[in-house]
Design an enzyme around this catalytic site. Sequence first.
Site, PDB file in Angstrom:
ATOM      1  N   LYS A 172      37.356  36.093  36.994  1.00 57.23           N
ATOM      2  CA  LYS A 172      36.543  35.483  35.937  1.00 57.23           C
ATOM      3  C   LYS A 172      35.102  35.189  36.339  1.00 57.23           C
ATOM      4  O   LYS A 172      34.421  34.366  35.734  1.00 57.23           O
ATOM      5  CB  LYS A 172      37.195  34.179  35.403  1.00 57.23           C
ATOM      6  CG  LYS A 172      38.658  34.246  35.117  1.00 57.23           C
ATOM      7  CD  LYS A 172      39.116  35.522  34.481  1.00 57.23           C
ATOM      8  CE  LYS A 172      38.595  35.723  33.080  1.00 57.23           C
ATOM      9  NZ  LYS A 172      38.961  37.098  32.595  1.00 57.23           N
ATOM     10  N   GLY A 183      32.790  37.717  36.543  1.00 57.07           N
ATOM     11  CA  GLY A 183      31.909  38.780  36.065  1.00 57.07           C
ATOM     12  C   GLY A 183      32.282  40.146  36.626  1.00 57.07           C
ATOM     13  O   GLY A 183      31.450  41.047  36.687  1.00 57.07           O
ATOM     14  N   HIS A 217      39.881  41.707  43.811  1.00 56.93           N
ATOM     15  CA  HIS A 217      39.700  40.255  43.909  1.00 56.93           C
ATOM     16  C   HIS A 217      40.141  39.764  45.293  1.00 56.93           C
ATOM     17  O   HIS A 217      40.374  38.576  45.480  1.00 56.93           O
ATOM     18  CB  HIS A 217      40.591  39.533  42.894  1.00 56.93           C
ATOM     19  CG  HIS A 217      40.198  39.684  41.458  1.00 56.93           C
ATOM     20  ND1 HIS A 217      38.903  39.645  41.020  1.00 56.93           N
ATOM     21  CD2 HIS A 217      40.961  39.825  40.333  1.00 56.93           C
ATOM     22  CE1 HIS A 217      38.887  39.763  39.699  1.00 56.93           C
ATOM     23  NE2 HIS A 217      40.117  39.885  39.262  1.00 56.93           N
ATOM     24  N   SER A 267      37.094  29.862  32.039  1.00 58.57           N
ATOM     25  CA  SER A 267      37.352  31.244  31.636  1.00 58.57           C
ATOM     26  C   SER A 267      38.774  31.669  32.059  1.00 58.57           C
ATOM     27  O   SER A 267      39.507  32.310  31.293  1.00 58.57           O
ATOM     28  CB  SER A 267      36.300  32.156  32.285  1.00 58.57           C
ATOM     29  OG  SER A 267      36.510  33.491  31.953  1.00 58.57           O
TER      30      SER A 267
HETATM   31  P1  A3P Z   1      34.099  33.960  29.525  1.00 59.47           P
HETATM   32  O1  A3P Z   1      35.577  33.817  29.470  1.00 59.47           O
HETATM   33  O2  A3P Z   1      33.419  32.696  29.989  1.00 59.47           O
HETATM   34  O3  A3P Z   1      33.500  34.479  28.260  1.00 59.47           O
HETATM   35  P2  A3P Z   1      36.010  38.910  34.833  1.00 59.47           P
HETATM   36  O4  A3P Z   1      35.550  40.263  34.422  1.00 59.47           O
HETATM   37  O5  A3P Z   1      35.725  38.576  36.260  1.00 59.47           O
HETATM   38  O6  A3P Z   1      37.430  38.682  34.432  1.00 59.47           O
HETATM   39  O7  A3P Z   1      35.122  37.843  34.038  1.00 59.47           O
HETATM   40  C1  A3P Z   1      35.247  37.684  32.644  1.00 59.47           C
HETATM   41  C2  A3P Z   1      34.128  36.768  32.187  1.00 59.47           C
HETATM   42  O8  A3P Z   1      32.875  37.493  32.249  1.00 59.47           O
HETATM   43  C3  A3P Z   1      34.323  36.344  30.730  1.00 59.47           C
HETATM   44  O9  A3P Z   1      33.743  35.034  30.644  1.00 59.47           O
HETATM   45  C4  A3P Z   1      33.481  37.392  30.020  1.00 59.47           C
HETATM   46  O10 A3P Z   1      33.115  37.032  28.710  1.00 59.47           O
HETATM   47  C5  A3P Z   1      32.277  37.459  30.956  1.00 59.47           C
HETATM   48  N1  A3P Z   1      31.463  38.676  30.742  1.00 59.47           N
HETATM   49  C6  A3P Z   1      31.847  39.958  30.813  1.00 59.47           C
HETATM   50  N2  A3P Z   1      30.837  40.778  30.489  1.00 59.47           N
HETATM   51  C7  A3P Z   1      29.771  39.992  30.215  1.00 59.47           C
HETATM   52  C8  A3P Z   1      28.425  40.241  29.806  1.00 59.47           C
HETATM   53  N3  A3P Z   1      27.958  41.470  29.588  1.00 59.47           N
HETATM   54  N4  A3P Z   1      27.612  39.181  29.620  1.00 59.47           N
HETATM   55  C9  A3P Z   1      28.062  37.927  29.832  1.00 59.47           C
HETATM   56  N5  A3P Z   1      29.317  37.625  30.200  1.00 59.47           N
HETATM   57  C10 A3P Z   1      30.171  38.641  30.398  1.00 59.47           C
END
Ligand code: A3P
Length: 287
Positions: A44, A46, A99, A129
């Site tokens: 979570k 990014g 991860h 998240s």
């Molecule tokens: P949120 O749940 O806070 O919206 P991962 O890919 O590590 O699982 O992380 C997912 C998180 O990254 C989610 O956060 C998702 O919305 C956010 N995310 C993915 N792409 C994004 C983007 N282009 N801009 C901003 N946030 C992004």
Amino acid sequence: MPVHYVTYKGIKFPPAYNSVHSLSFAHNEFLVRDDDVFNITYPKSGTVWMTEILSLIRSHGHPSWNQTVLNSDRMPWFSTRLGLEAALSYPSPRLLTCHLPRHIFPKSFSHSTAKVIYTLRDPRDVVVSYFYFCKMCNSYEDPVSFEQFLRDFLSGELPHGSWFEHVRGWMQMKDRENFFFITYEELKQDLQGSVRRLCHFLGQNLDDDAISSVVQNASFMAMRQNPMCSSILLPADIMDQTKGQFLRKGICGDWKNHFTVAQTETFNRIYLEKMRGLNVAFPWDRD
Ligand code: A3P
């Protein structure tokens, strides 16, 4: 339904993708190649965003690869069962994702010049998240309450282990030439500048138009509209789209809508204790 996590070296992993064999193979036998590029995160933080950015950089800003091939096929999760097969048959130079904490990352990495991009995020936003993600992803136990979930996060009980140990383990590499770290907050604040820095680290020359295309196609809205990364193609028995969205809010500071004053105080105390001596200033340390 209770979830039976796979446990490797004391860390829990979701059973849909992982096995002790795939994790042990990744740790002990996986051969890192010098031209591999790894996208590494705690969940979570990014991960998928960085997958989109790196595959767009690899394609010099042309979006067709990102729009036609699933993100997990563009950048295989090499420590999972299916991802391992994909990684082994992937022609060099490979883009790979995981991860994994530093101590169970492939041993062969120590002798290689492979590049690591480590993306971190404000841990308070990570836990929020993660909480919503666990509600929709059936490979994770449904959280009992945010209070309990936060407690488990702080004590390192969640799948993928402790955020603090993950960050401390990887940040030990911060002065190595083949290690690049960036925060979700920096990506949000200045995606174009972040893409330029990533290109520099990767030794990839992209002109201004190509950089703009990376930025445009890796925006939150563009990603939401791209089924190759929005997770809507994942089977319903794994990702229940009726319970939320993987690309949920995509903002910084959502923790402020979730943490009570007492939870913030507890978090701050534990954060200070566990991060002592790391000597890196993160954007969220200013809050
Ligand atoms: P949120 O749940 O806070 O919206 P991962 O890919 O590590 O699982 O992380 C997912 C998180 O990254 C989610 O956060 C998702 O919305 C956010 N995310 C993915 N792409 C994004 C983007 N282009 N801009 C901003 N946030 C992004």
